[in-house]
Design a protein around this motif. Structure first.
Motif, PDB file in Angstrom:
ATOM      1  N   ARG A 157      13.525   1.212  -2.164  1.00  0.00           N
ATOM      2  CA  ARG A 157      13.580   1.366  -3.460  1.00  0.00           C
ATOM      3  C   ARG A 157      13.625   3.025  -3.539  1.00  0.00           C
ATOM      4  O   ARG A 157      14.275   3.817  -4.272  1.00  0.00           O
ATOM      5  CB  ARG A 157      12.541   0.908  -4.424  1.00  0.00           C
ATOM      6  CG  ARG A 157      12.747  -0.630  -4.349  1.00  0.00           C
ATOM      7  CD  ARG A 157      11.698  -1.083  -5.209  1.00  0.00           C
ATOM      8  NE  ARG A 157      11.793  -2.832  -5.689  1.00  0.00           N
ATOM      9  CZ  ARG A 157      12.018  -3.254  -6.453  1.00  0.00           C
ATOM     10  NH1 ARG A 157      12.727  -2.449  -7.653  1.00  0.00           N
ATOM     11  NH2 ARG A 157      12.242  -4.547  -6.648  1.00  0.00           N
ATOM     12  N   ARG A 173       9.034   5.011 -18.136  1.00  0.00           N
ATOM     13  CA  ARG A 173       8.513   5.263 -16.785  1.00  0.00           C
ATOM     14  C   ARG A 173       7.780   6.569 -16.786  1.00  0.00           C
ATOM     15  O   ARG A 173       6.873   6.758 -15.934  1.00  0.00           O
ATOM     16  CB  ARG A 173       9.751   5.554 -15.872  1.00  0.00           C
ATOM     17  CG  ARG A 173       9.503   6.085 -14.579  1.00  0.00           C
ATOM     18  CD  ARG A 173      10.844   6.160 -13.645  1.00  0.00           C
ATOM     19  NE  ARG A 173      10.700   6.400 -12.258  1.00  0.00           N
ATOM     20  CZ  ARG A 173      11.516   6.757 -11.392  1.00  0.00           C
ATOM     21  NH1 ARG A 173      12.817   6.481 -11.677  1.00  0.00           N
ATOM     22  NH2 ARG A 173      11.262   6.882 -10.178  1.00  0.00           N
ATOM     23  N   ALA A 198       4.619   0.560  -5.315  1.00  0.00           N
ATOM     24  CA  ALA A 198       5.140   0.939  -6.536  1.00  0.00           C
ATOM     25  C   ALA A 198       4.029   2.092  -6.874  1.00  0.00           C
ATOM     26  O   ALA A 198       4.866   3.348  -7.340  1.00  0.00           O
ATOM     27  CB  ALA A 198       4.963   0.195  -7.661  1.00  0.00           C
ATOM     28  N   SER A 199       2.983   2.165  -6.774  1.00  0.00           N
ATOM     29  CA  SER A 199       2.155   3.199  -7.202  1.00  0.00           C
ATOM     30  C   SER A 199       2.209   4.398  -6.122  1.00  0.00           C
ATOM     31  O   SER A 199       1.807   5.590  -6.481  1.00  0.00           O
ATOM     32  CB  SER A 199       0.533   2.822  -7.385  1.00  0.00           C
ATOM     33  OG  SER A 199       0.067   2.034  -6.431  1.00  0.00           O
ATOM     34  N   ASN A 209       4.862   5.022  -4.473  1.00  0.00           N
ATOM     35  CA  ASN A 209       6.034   5.892  -4.718  1.00  0.00           C
ATOM     36  C   ASN A 209       5.908   6.971  -6.066  1.00  0.00           C
ATOM     37  O   ASN A 209       6.240   8.168  -5.717  1.00  0.00           O
ATOM     38  CB  ASN A 209       7.097   4.898  -5.054  1.00  0.00           C
ATOM     39  CG  ASN A 209       7.876   4.250  -3.827  1.00  0.00           C
ATOM     40  OD1 ASN A 209       7.920   4.971  -2.786  1.00  0.00           O
ATOM     41  ND2 ASN A 209       8.548   3.199  -4.077  1.00  0.00           N
ATOM     42  N   GLN A 210       5.186   6.445  -7.058  1.00  0.00           N
ATOM     43  CA  GLN A 210       5.098   7.334  -8.084  1.00  0.00           C
ATOM     44  C   GLN A 210       4.195   8.511  -7.957  1.00  0.00           C
ATOM     45  O   GLN A 210       4.457   9.460  -8.384  1.00  0.00           O
ATOM     46  CB  GLN A 210       4.330   6.449  -9.120  1.00  0.00           C
ATOM     47  CG  GLN A 210       5.081   5.405  -9.958  1.00  0.00           C
ATOM     48  CD  GLN A 210       4.404   4.649 -10.750  1.00  0.00           C
ATOM     49  OE1 GLN A 210       3.230   4.257 -10.766  1.00  0.00           O
ATOM     50  NE2 GLN A 210       5.070   3.755 -11.991  1.00  0.00           N
ATOM     51  N   PRO A 222       9.710  -1.313  -0.925  1.00  0.00           N
ATOM     52  CA  PRO A 222       9.376  -0.011  -1.855  1.00  0.00           C
ATOM     53  C   PRO A 222      10.052   1.177  -1.366  1.00  0.00           C
ATOM     54  O   PRO A 222      10.422   2.028  -2.090  1.00  0.00           O
ATOM     55  CB  PRO A 222       7.830   0.029  -1.934  1.00  0.00           C
ATOM     56  CG  PRO A 222       7.167  -0.694  -1.017  1.00  0.00           C
ATOM     57  CD  PRO A 222       8.223  -1.878  -0.700  1.00  0.00           C
ATOM     58  N   GLN A 235      17.680  -5.570  -8.565  1.00  0.00           N
ATOM     59  CA  GLN A 235      16.381  -4.867  -8.511  1.00  0.00           C
ATOM     60  C   GLN A 235      16.574  -3.372  -8.484  1.00  0.00           C
ATOM     61  O   GLN A 235      15.738  -2.500  -9.033  1.00  0.00           O
ATOM     62  CB  GLN A 235      15.545  -5.001  -7.494  1.00  0.00           C
ATOM     63  CG  GLN A 235      15.281  -6.775  -7.485  1.00  0.00           C
ATOM     64  CD  GLN A 235      14.344  -7.061  -8.464  1.00  0.00           C
ATOM     65  OE1 GLN A 235      13.170  -6.439  -8.840  1.00  0.00           O
ATOM     66  NE2 GLN A 235      14.763  -8.033  -9.391  1.00  0.00           N
ATOM     67  N   SER A 276      -0.359  -0.913  -4.575  1.00  0.00           N
ATOM     68  CA  SER A 276       0.869  -1.198  -4.169  1.00  0.00           C
ATOM     69  C   SER A 276       1.813  -0.115  -3.816  1.00  0.00           C
ATOM     70  O   SER A 276       1.287   1.007  -4.342  1.00  0.00           O
ATOM     71  CB  SER A 276       1.477  -2.180  -5.278  1.00  0.00           C
ATOM     72  OG  SER A 276       1.697  -1.281  -6.401  1.00  0.00           O
ATOM     73  N   ASP A 313       4.622  -9.803 -13.252  1.00  0.00           N
ATOM     74  CA  ASP A 313       4.371  -8.457 -12.268  1.00  0.00           C
ATOM     75  C   ASP A 313       2.699  -8.448 -12.518  1.00  0.00           C
ATOM     76  O   ASP A 313       2.183  -7.942 -13.470  1.00  0.00           O
ATOM     77  CB  ASP A 313       5.030  -7.375 -12.666  1.00  0.00           C
ATOM     78  CG  ASP A 313       4.781  -6.137 -11.826  1.00  0.00           C
ATOM     79  OD1 ASP A 313       3.954  -6.383 -11.032  1.00  0.00           O
ATOM     80  OD2 ASP A 313       5.063  -5.001 -12.542  1.00  0.00           O
ATOM     81  N   ALA A 338       8.328  -4.732  -6.847  1.00  0.00           N
ATOM     82  CA  ALA A 338       8.633  -3.404  -6.269  1.00  0.00           C
ATOM     83  C   ALA A 338       7.868  -3.521  -4.709  1.00  0.00           C
ATOM     84  O   ALA A 338       7.447  -2.264  -4.322  1.00  0.00           O
ATOM     85  CB  ALA A 338       8.343  -2.116  -6.881  1.00  0.00           C
ATOM     86  N   SER A 339       7.297  -4.511  -4.300  1.00  0.00           N
ATOM     87  CA  SER A 339       6.540  -4.698  -3.203  1.00  0.00           C
ATOM     88  C   SER A 339       7.336  -5.470  -1.915  1.00  0.00           C
ATOM     89  O   SER A 339       8.316  -6.305  -2.498  1.00  0.00           O
ATOM     90  CB  SER A 339       5.350  -5.306  -3.258  1.00  0.00           C
ATOM     91  OG  SER A 339       5.340  -6.609  -3.541  1.00  0.00           O
TER      92      SER A 339
END
Length: 351
Positions: free
Chosen positions: A105, A11, A82-83, A85-86, A102, A327, A80, A179, A154-155
């Motif tokens: 999450r 991660r 997920a990116s 969130n990062q 997301p 998840q 997305s 994915d 994660a979308s």
């Protein structure tokens, strides 16, 4: 990366890569952002998607730049949630579009991402859907058993895909889930590496040309599992500059009004941002569900200061579903979800 491969980058490495991309985007868009910030000018880093919405109208018409002329505003495109969130984890964003899944999450776990939902951009309708490739021998969701299905993990599409499988009596393990980001889905589709995909516009329309739609987020939402495109703000921005958040929400509300009062202008702005024809932009916008500012701040959706709306239940339900599907480790408490809402000033700031 495909879920079936247990080994892969950590991660931390994934986050580093995402943050490097974000940093490059910011540098490419505004090489003097740091200088302007240190010189006293305030800045806003806004994450957005190349997806038909009021967000693109705000960007195209420079509504926020006109409302905050003393700010350095940088728009950063993401593929997305997920990116996104990062990027928030790396403190590279102040405001961003983010799907409800997301977001659920992001506020789960012992170290939730330091952001809060502050606005609703749209409700997923026919603009997110599950499409099977013609020739793959699939006529309904149940027919996906044993097939290869792609979606950005994660979308909101991933969440809706899991809900669709459950509704058809299938477990995630009954299909091969892959994915892939939207552009990679198109390439895999053309190579016939995948049999079906759950994704959003504009990629979705390309798949429809040679595929059969099996279900949509509109149908899944009507069945009790709605998904939305939210907008979140960082805790740091809330603490440092709440007035900027109020202004941003006001121009987003203006864009929602323009979608209804000036549909031709809205189409023109979206077409320009997506580099598509006005006819295509009009068709794509017609597939979304856009609330009025009054609806955004109503009890049916986001709610008002001190009184969260039904979005609280939708996010909580989404998190519980994701936990049931393994998840996420565990769903957050309702109190934790409530604390992830920033409703100060609503509904007055939208007027």
């Amino acid at each position: 990366m495909p879920r079936s491969i247990p080994q892969g980058p950590s991660r931390r490495l994934l986050l580093a890569g995402a943050l490097a991309a974000v940093s490059a985007a910011v540098t490419g868009c505004s090489s003097d952002s740091e200088a302007s910030s240190s010189g006293g000018s305030k800045r806003l880093r806004i994450g957005y998607f190349a997806f038909p919405s009021g967000d693109l109208i705000v960007k195209n018409r420079k509504l926020l730049e006109k409302a905050l002329p003393d700010y350095k505003i940088t728009w950063i495109k993401f593929d997305s949630g997920a990116s996104v969130n990062q990027a928030f984890l790396g403190k590279s964003l102040d405001i961003a579009a983010l799907g409800s899944s997301p977001f659920a999450r992001g506020i789960s776990g012992s170290s939730p991402i330091p952001y809060k939902v502050a606005f609703i951009l749209d409700v997923a309708g026919e603009n997110e859907a599950l499409v099977a490739r013609k020739g793959a021998g699939i006529s309904d969701v149940a027919g996906l058993k044993g097939k290869t299905v792609a979606t950005p993990f994660a979308s909101t599409s991933h969440y809706s895909l899991l809900a669709a499988l459950e509704g058809a009596g299938l477990k995630p393990s009954d299909v091969k889930l892959v994915d892939l980001q939207p552009q990679a889905i198109i390439a895999a589709w053309q190579r016939k590496d995948i049999d079906a995909a759950y994704v959003w516009l504009p990629t979705l329309d390309e798949l429809r040309e040679s595929g059969t739609q099996l279900t949509s987020s509109k149908e899944i939402g009507a069945g009790g599992k709605p998904t939305l495109d939210l907008a979140v703000v960082s805790d740091e921005l809330i603490a440092k500059d709440p007035k900027a958040i109020d202004t941003w929400r006001k121009v987003e509300a203006e864009a929602l009004e323009l979608l209804k009062s000036d549909p031709d202008g809205a189409v023109e702005a979206v077409a320009a941002e997506l580099s598509i024809s006005k006819a295509d932009a009009k068709a794509q916008l017609a597939q979304g569900v856009f609330l009025t500012p009054d609806e955004v701040a109503s009890a049916d959706w986001l709610g008002t200061d001190g009184s969260p709306g039904k979005l609280l239940t939708y996010v909580s339900d989404t998190a519980r579903f994701l936990a049931d599907q393994k998840q996420i480790d565990a769903a957050p408490s309702e109190d934790a979800v409530r604390k992830a809402f920033y409703l100060k000033g609503l509904p007055d700031v939208l007027k």
